[in-house]
Design an enzyme around this catalytic site. Structure first.
Site, PDB file in Angstrom:
ATOM      1  N   HIS A 264       5.309 -20.121 -57.926  1.00 44.42           N
ATOM      2  CA  HIS A 264       5.305 -20.678 -56.643  1.00 44.42           C
ATOM      3  C   HIS A 264       3.751 -21.331 -56.267  1.00 44.42           C
ATOM      4  O   HIS A 264       3.633 -22.416 -55.696  1.00 44.42           O
ATOM      5  CB  HIS A 264       5.705 -20.144 -55.443  1.00 44.42           C
ATOM      6  CG  HIS A 264       7.359 -20.083 -55.380  1.00 44.42           C
ATOM      7  ND1 HIS A 264       8.078 -19.319 -54.582  1.00 44.42           N
ATOM      8  CD2 HIS A 264       8.272 -20.878 -56.188  1.00 44.42           C
ATOM      9  CE1 HIS A 264       9.267 -19.627 -54.857  1.00 44.42           C
ATOM     10  NE2 HIS A 264       9.541 -20.392 -55.813  1.00 44.42           N
ATOM     11  N   HIS A 393      14.643 -26.864 -63.650  1.00 43.63           N
ATOM     12  CA  HIS A 393      13.241 -26.848 -63.515  1.00 43.63           C
ATOM     13  C   HIS A 393      12.346 -27.439 -64.957  1.00 43.63           C
ATOM     14  O   HIS A 393      11.449 -28.131 -64.914  1.00 43.63           O
ATOM     15  CB  HIS A 393      12.666 -25.542 -63.646  1.00 43.63           C
ATOM     16  CG  HIS A 393      12.779 -24.861 -61.990  1.00 43.63           C
ATOM     17  ND1 HIS A 393      11.939 -25.318 -61.036  1.00 43.63           N
ATOM     18  CD2 HIS A 393      13.668 -24.263 -61.356  1.00 43.63           C
ATOM     19  CE1 HIS A 393      12.053 -24.821 -59.820  1.00 43.63           C
ATOM     20  NE2 HIS A 393      13.328 -24.152 -60.037  1.00 43.63           N
TER      21      HIS A 393
END
Length: 409
Positions: A264, A393
């Site tokens: 993240h 992703h």
């Protein structure tokens, strides 16, 4: 045997890899009765034909839209439209504007299993509509606006300048606040602005980025997080104070793990520079570099390669698993940073992470990427895709890097 190493910066390679990854799902993922299947073993076997998750449903719209825009092939357009119809008929509650989190789909009928309203899910609803509008679905602009208005009405918290995270089916908020929903809302709103040109989307994206990467990140102080000063923590109380104990004993939770997520930090680095390209601000680049540099410094496994999943505030690795999305977002961030700064070390990181993924995550036998590996890179699960994965992703990372290298060629 590992396949020959390609040129990872080649646009032809990136386009081909997106197609090859989607080939794992297309066309076997399509359920003629509605939408796509969401749960696959490594060899492509569907191991759950009925459970459907909002995140997977929206991400199938996004991946098909990417393939359609990349190739122009009608089959991807058809897949996108099939996924869109399912999202709107099986998940959307027209009476409230909310979307179910989990449904059971049986013989053409949806039974809601979990009607909790998640801002994380709404973020991907907005992203799906933005990408569909870009890919030639005119009605998706209105659907995007409706989803944004719903999020603004029920999740937006003006004093914090951030979205709340979770509500009951009748929109009563819980006390949990999280950065992840805001990060993906920022991602969605960047795409919404690209697609529509409406400034309200990019201005809200900037506000979310400031709230998380500046104000909330500042709560990771030398006293509270000696190894992660200025990093983005995941979990907060209703007043946006840090909740250091949320899911402390559930560190591999699929959507809300404990600890600082290495991926993240790098994902925010990527988003900050994508945001900066549309709405420049002096703080974007230095913050992106700081987050990325610290994450790879602390998170790279020098012995086995790859980036770890989770780090505790004291710098110890609290989850040493290797997750596909962490590697994918990090290589995309490295490419975006390399293109923006001209600093060769970011291209070095890009190639290092790609080489690791090519050797260990890309399934050269069956296609797509493995989901999670042990620290020593053993595949510890037969599940290629569970709730939410669908290789969004890694296909998205290739799509992002494609935009970078095509601009450099």
């Amino acid at each position: 045997m590992t396949a020959p190493r390609p040129n990872y910066r080649s646009a032809d390679f990136l386009r081909a890899h997106i197609r090859q990854t989607m080939a794992f799902y297309d066309p076997v993922a399509t359920d003629a009765s509605g939408g796509q299947y969401h749960f696959f073993l490594d060899d492509g076997t569907v191991y759950d034909t009925r459970t459907r998750h909002l995140v997977s449903a929206t991400r199938f719209v996004v991946t098909h839209a990417m393939l359609y825009r990349t190739t122009g092939e009608q089959r991807y357009q058809a897949g996108m439209l099939h996924a869109l119809q399912f999202l709107r008929t099986a998940f959307l509650d027209p009476a409230t504007g909310g979307y179910a989190w989990l449904i059971d789909w049986n013989e053409g009928r949806a039974t809601v299993q979990d009607a909790t309203r998640h801002c994380y899910g709404m973020a991907f609803v907005m992203l799906a509509y933005a990408r569909a509008f870009e890919a030639g679905v005119p009605e998706a602009r209105q659907w995007l606006a409706q989803a944004f208005d719903t999020a603004e009405q029920h999740f937006w918290q003006p004093p914090a300048g951030l979205y709340a995270d979770e509500a009951s089916p009748d929109w009563q908020l819980t006390g949990y606040r999280g950065q992840n929903a805001n990060m993906h809302a920022c991602e969605a709103l960047i795409s919404a602005f690209r697609a529509t040109g409406e400034r309200r989307y990019i201005e809200r994206a900037e506000q979310l980025a400031q709230g998380i990467c500046q104000r909330q990140a500042a709560l990771s102080s030398p006293a509270s997080a000696p190894a992660a000063e200025g990093w983005v923590w995941e979990h907060f109380h209703a007043d946006w104070s840090v909740d250091w104990d949320y899911n402390r004993h559930d560190r591999s939770n699929i959507f809300r793990p404990w600890g600082y997520q290495i991926g993240h930090q790098t994902e925010w680095a990527k988003l900050l520079l994508q945001l900066d390209a549309l709405l420049p601000a002096d703080w974007h680049l230095p913050c992106a570099q700081r987050l990325f540099d610290a994450a790879v410094h602390r998170g790279w496994d020098a012995e086995h390669g790859g980036l770890y999943y989770g780090m505790a505030p004291d710098g110890s690795i609290c989850d040493d698993g290797k997750y596909h999305w962490v590697q994918a977002e990090s290589l995309a961030a490295a490419a975006v940073l390399a293109a923006r700064t001209g600093d060769e070390r970011y291209w070095q990181w890009y190639h290092r992470i790609w080489a690791y993924c090519w050797a260990h995550f890309v399934d050269h036998d069956h296609g797509a990427w493995f989901r999670i590996l042990h620290r020593d890179n053993r595949n510890t699960t037969r599940e290629k895709s569970n709730a939410g994965k669908v290789d969004y992703h890694n296909m998205g990372a290739c799509y992002d890097v494609l935009g970078v290298v095509e601009g450099c060629e």
